[in-house]
Design a protein around this motif. Structure first.
Motif, short mmCIF file in Angstrom:
data_model
loop_
_atom_site.label_atom_id
_atom_site.label_comp_id
_atom_site.label_asym_id
_atom_site.label_seq_id
_atom_site.Cartn_x
_atom_site.Cartn_y
_atom_site.Cartn_z
N ILE A 251 45.84 17.29 -21.04
CA ILE A 251 45.12 18.57 -21.45
C ILE A 251 45.61 19.75 -20.61
O ILE A 251 46.13 19.77 -19.56
CB ILE A 251 43.53 18.26 -20.82
N ALA A 252 45.77 21.00 -21.33
CA ALA A 252 46.43 22.23 -20.71
C ALA A 252 45.34 22.89 -19.88
O ALA A 252 44.37 22.78 -19.66
CB ALA A 252 46.70 23.05 -21.89
N PHE B 69 37.62 19.72 -19.58
CA PHE B 69 37.86 18.34 -19.22
C PHE B 69 36.75 17.57 -19.24
O PHE B 69 36.64 16.36 -19.19
CB PHE B 69 38.91 18.23 -18.01
N GLY B 70 35.51 18.32 -19.03
CA GLY B 70 34.17 17.52 -19.05
C GLY B 70 32.97 18.48 -18.72
O GLY B 70 33.31 19.76 -18.64
N THR B 71 31.95 17.91 -18.42
CA THR B 71 30.97 18.77 -18.32
C THR B 71 29.81 18.01 -17.03
O THR B 71 30.10 17.00 -16.79
CB THR B 71 29.91 18.90 -19.46
N SER C 73 47.65 21.87 -15.81
CA SER C 73 48.07 21.12 -16.98
C SER C 73 48.45 19.64 -16.44
O SER C 73 49.09 19.44 -15.52
CB SER C 73 49.24 21.56 -17.70
N GLY C 74 48.19 18.77 -17.24
CA GLY C 74 48.52 17.24 -17.07
C GLY C 74 47.72 16.39 -17.69
O GLY C 74 46.77 16.67 -18.38
N ILE D 47 44.70 14.05 -11.80
CA ILE D 47 45.48 14.56 -12.89
C ILE D 47 46.89 14.32 -12.39
O ILE D 47 47.35 14.49 -11.43
CB ILE D 47 45.33 16.09 -12.99
N LYS D 48 47.82 13.75 -13.33
CA LYS D 48 49.32 13.59 -13.15
C LYS D 48 49.70 14.98 -13.85
O LYS D 48 49.72 15.17 -14.87
CB LYS D 48 49.80 12.38 -13.81
N MET D 49 50.21 15.71 -12.82
CA MET D 49 50.57 16.99 -13.26
C MET D 49 51.86 17.25 -14.02
O MET D 49 52.74 16.46 -13.85
CB MET D 49 50.56 17.78 -12.00
N SER D 50 51.86 18.18 -15.24
CA SER D 50 52.97 18.12 -15.92
C SER D 50 53.73 19.41 -15.52
O SER D 50 55.01 19.52 -15.83
CB SER D 50 52.62 18.51 -17.57
N ASP D 51 53.03 20.54 -14.73
CA ASP D 51 53.85 21.61 -14.24
C ASP D 51 53.32 22.08 -13.02
O ASP D 51 52.53 22.70 -12.92
CB ASP D 51 53.49 22.72 -15.35
N GLU D 52 54.06 21.52 -11.96
CA GLU D 52 53.49 21.71 -10.51
C GLU D 52 53.63 23.30 -10.21
O GLU D 52 52.83 23.71 -9.42
CB GLU D 52 54.13 21.02 -9.59
#
Length: 126
Positions: free
Chosen positions: A50-51, A56-58, A73-74, A103-108
Motif C-alpha cells: 500500500i502507498a 490500511f484499515g479502520t 509505503s510498503g 510495514i516492510k518499508m519500500s521507501d525508507e
C-alpha cells in the motif's frame, strides 16, 4: 499526554517506530483519547503493498469510525491479532501492546516526511 520522543508521527495521528526495514504503526495516545472507548479494529490489508497516504484499515469507537492511513509505503507484513479480541488495548497501551501493523518499508526516505515528537505536540496544541 504521552508523546514518546523516540517515535515519529503523522498528521493523521499515527505513530511510527522504525527498526531496520520494518515500521511498527499505531495510533497516538491523543487519538485514542479523542476517539474514546475503542470497540473494533478492522485491518484486512495484511500481505498487501500500500502507498503512503492510502487507507490500511479502520478503527471503531463507541462514538465514531475513523480511517487509518499508511504513514509510509510498503507491505503490511503483520497485523496485531490481539486487537481482534481485545481492541481496548489501544486505549490502555497505545504505544506498546496496542500497535496495529508492521510495514516492510519500500521507501525508507519517506520517514523524512514524518513529524518529530515536538512537531506533533505543536500540531495538537500541547
Amino acid at each position: 499526554m504521552n508523546i514518546p520522543e523516540n517515535l515519529l508521527y503523522t498528521e493523521d495521528h499515527e505513530w511510527v517506530k522504525i527498526e531496520g526495514d520494518i515500521a511498527t504503526v499505531g495510533i497516538t495516545d491523543f487519538a485514542q483519547g479523542e476517539l474514546g472507548d475503542i470497540v473494533y479494529v478492522e485491518i484486512e490489508t495484511e500481505g498487501e503493498t500500500i502507498a503512503k497516504g492510502e487507507l490500511f484499515g479502520t478503527i471503531e469507537a463507541v462514538k465514531t469510525v475513523s480511517d487509518l492511513f499508511m504513514p509510509m509505503s510498503g507491505e503490511v507484513a503483520e497485523f496485531n491479532e490481539e486487537l481482534e479480541s481485545e481492541p481496548e488495548i489501544v486505549n490502555s497501551d497505545a504505544y506498546g501492546d496496542g500497535w496495529m501493523i508492521k510495514i516492510k518499508m519500500s521507501d525508507e526516505s519517506e520517514k523524512d516526511g514524518l513529524l518529530s515528537a515536538d512537531a506533533y505536540k505543536e500540531l495538537i496544541g500541547k
